[in-house]
Design a protein around this motif. Structure first.
Motif, PDB file in Angstrom:
ATOM      1  N   UNK A 107       9.736  26.599  18.933  1.00 34.83           N
ATOM      2  CA  UNK A 107       8.730  27.329  18.792  1.00 34.83           C
ATOM      3  C   UNK A 107       7.515  26.446  18.865  1.00 34.83           C
ATOM      4  N   UNK A 133      11.560  27.612  14.244  1.00 29.52           N
ATOM      5  CA  UNK A 133      10.776  28.819  13.921  1.00 29.52           C
ATOM      6  C   UNK A 133      10.300  28.942  12.310  1.00 29.52           C
ATOM      7  N   UNK A 177       6.474  28.789  11.238  1.00 31.16           N
ATOM      8  CA  UNK A 177       5.895  30.164  10.626  1.00 31.16           C
ATOM      9  C   UNK A 177       5.032  29.389   9.279  1.00 31.16           C
ATOM     10  N   UNK A 186       1.996  27.954  10.501  1.00 35.11           N
ATOM     11  CA  UNK A 186       1.179  29.067  10.954  1.00 35.11           C
ATOM     12  C   UNK A 186       0.257  29.736   9.801  1.00 35.11           C
ATOM     13  N   UNK A 187       1.220  29.710   8.634  1.00 39.25           N
ATOM     14  CA  UNK A 187       0.611  30.554   7.402  1.00 39.25           C
ATOM     15  C   UNK A 187      -0.396  29.708   6.792  1.00 39.25           C
ATOM     16  N   UNK A 225       2.285  31.845  17.271  1.00 35.66           N
ATOM     17  CA  UNK A 225       3.458  31.125  17.667  1.00 35.66           C
ATOM     18  C   UNK A 225       4.102  31.486  19.168  1.00 35.66           C
ATOM     19  N   UNK A 238      -2.614  36.439  14.157  1.00 37.08           N
ATOM     20  CA  UNK A 238      -2.236  36.253  15.551  1.00 37.08           C
ATOM     21  C   UNK A 238      -0.583  36.354  15.820  1.00 37.08           C
ATOM     22  N   UNK A 239       0.028  36.605  14.799  1.00 40.15           N
ATOM     23  CA  UNK A 239       1.427  36.794  14.851  1.00 40.15           C
ATOM     24  C   UNK A 239       1.954  38.354  15.322  1.00 40.15           C
ATOM     25  N   UNK A 275       4.937  38.987  16.428  1.00 45.79           N
ATOM     26  CA  UNK A 275       6.435  39.300  16.724  1.00 45.79           C
ATOM     27  C   UNK A 275       6.836  39.491  15.145  1.00 45.79           C
ATOM     28  N   UNK A 332       7.379  42.135   6.695  1.00 46.86           N
ATOM     29  CA  UNK A 332       7.153  40.875   6.651  1.00 46.86           C
ATOM     30  C   UNK A 332       5.834  40.485   6.950  1.00 46.86           C
ATOM     31  N   UNK A 376       3.087  39.024   4.564  1.00 49.29           N
ATOM     32  CA  UNK A 376       2.335  37.695   5.097  1.00 49.29           C
ATOM     33  C   UNK A 376       0.963  37.850   4.765  1.00 49.29           C
ATOM     34  N   UNK A 431      -2.058  35.991   2.232  1.00 51.18           N
ATOM     35  CA  UNK A 431      -3.176  35.227   2.886  1.00 51.18           C
ATOM     36  C   UNK A 431      -4.581  35.867   2.130  1.00 51.18           C
TER      37      UNK A 431
END
Lengths: 101, 153
Positions: free
Chosen positions: A26, A76, A80, A83-84, A95, B36-37, B39, B44, B48, B52
């Motif tokens: 990824x 992945x 993640x 990205x977080x 991603x 931006x995620x 998927x 979840x 997330x 944040x």
């Protein structure tokens, strides 16, 4: 980390399907925005990835000039986590699976 | 401990605080930058985003704490290694929200360069843009003087 706990509690897909979806390589991609300062983006890249000044600036300029930069590639779970963290610093991050290219 | 004290012009900065506080309020329940995620499964993704937003709220609280009684008495705000990281993140969040709420009429190139004719803006847009520049100045000061504290923390 709370997020990791939440992840283990939620299982929306059959395990095999989930594992398949998360397999492979990824990319962590940072997208451009017109707001964040160049110096701020450089600081974030140095902080999050431990980049030296030159590498951080190169990625920042790539984001600025091309609209995006791949800042990390790998599994992945770790993607993640990166990205977080980047989102905690308010950088727009996506991603991408290696299969999408 | 390295500490920076900045003396601000109260008559200039005080009127901006209402706008900054308004943006801070709007950030209580939503992220400054888009998630931006796409998927992630719904639960979840919610967990997330909630985590944040909680972190974002703590950062913004630290930013607002700069403008305490001491600030209104003497016009001074102070940064050190304890608050620098949270404030630099919070200023990013508020600047992103300012753009979303107020600064859309301005071209991206203008936001990036800061080259805007203030006299040509209406009052609310001018005030928002001044907040935007003020917060950028705070960010630059911290990055210039406390980046090693942030990188080592």
């Amino acid at each position: 980390m709370i997020l990791a706990q939440a992840k283990t509690q939620v299982s929306p897909l059959p395990q095999a399907e989930t594992e398949l979806a998360l397999e492979g390589v990824w990319r962590v991609v940072v997208l451009n925005d017109p707001v964040n300062l160049m110096s701020y983006v450089v600081l974030v890249f140095k902080k999050v990835f431990g980049f030296d000044e030159t590498t951080a600036r190169r990625h920042m300029l790539e984001v600025h000039e091309r609209g995006r930069s791949v800042v990390w590639t790998g599994l992945r779970e770790k993607a993640e986590a990166y990205a977080f963290t980047l989102q905690q610093w308010h950088l727009t991050t996506i991603l991408e699976s290696d299969e999408t290219h | 401990m390295k500490r920076i004290e900045v003396k601000l012009a109260l008559p200039v900065v005080a009127p901006l605080l209402d706008v900054i506080k308004g943006m801070a309020d709007s950030l209580r329940r939503s992220l400054a930058a888009p998630l931006g995620l796409t998927d992630l499964d719904a639960d979840y993704g919610t967990a997330w985003a909630d985590e944040l937003v909680a972190a974002q709220n703590e950062d913004v609280k630290t930013l607002l704490a700069l403008f305490n009684e001491g600030f209104f008495r003497e016009g001074v705000i102070a940064f050190d290694e304890d608050n620098a990281e949270q404030i630099v993140r919070a200023t990013a969040a508020v600047r992103l929200r300012l753009r979303e709420y107020y600064l859309k009429p301005l071209a991206d190139e203008s936001l990036e360069s800061g080259n805007v004719e203030l006299e040509e803006l209406d009052e609310s847009l001018r005030k928002a843009f001044m907040c935007y520049l003020f917060l950028a100045t705070i960010q630059e000061l911290i990055i210039q003087h406390l980046d090693s504290s942030i990188l080592e923390s």
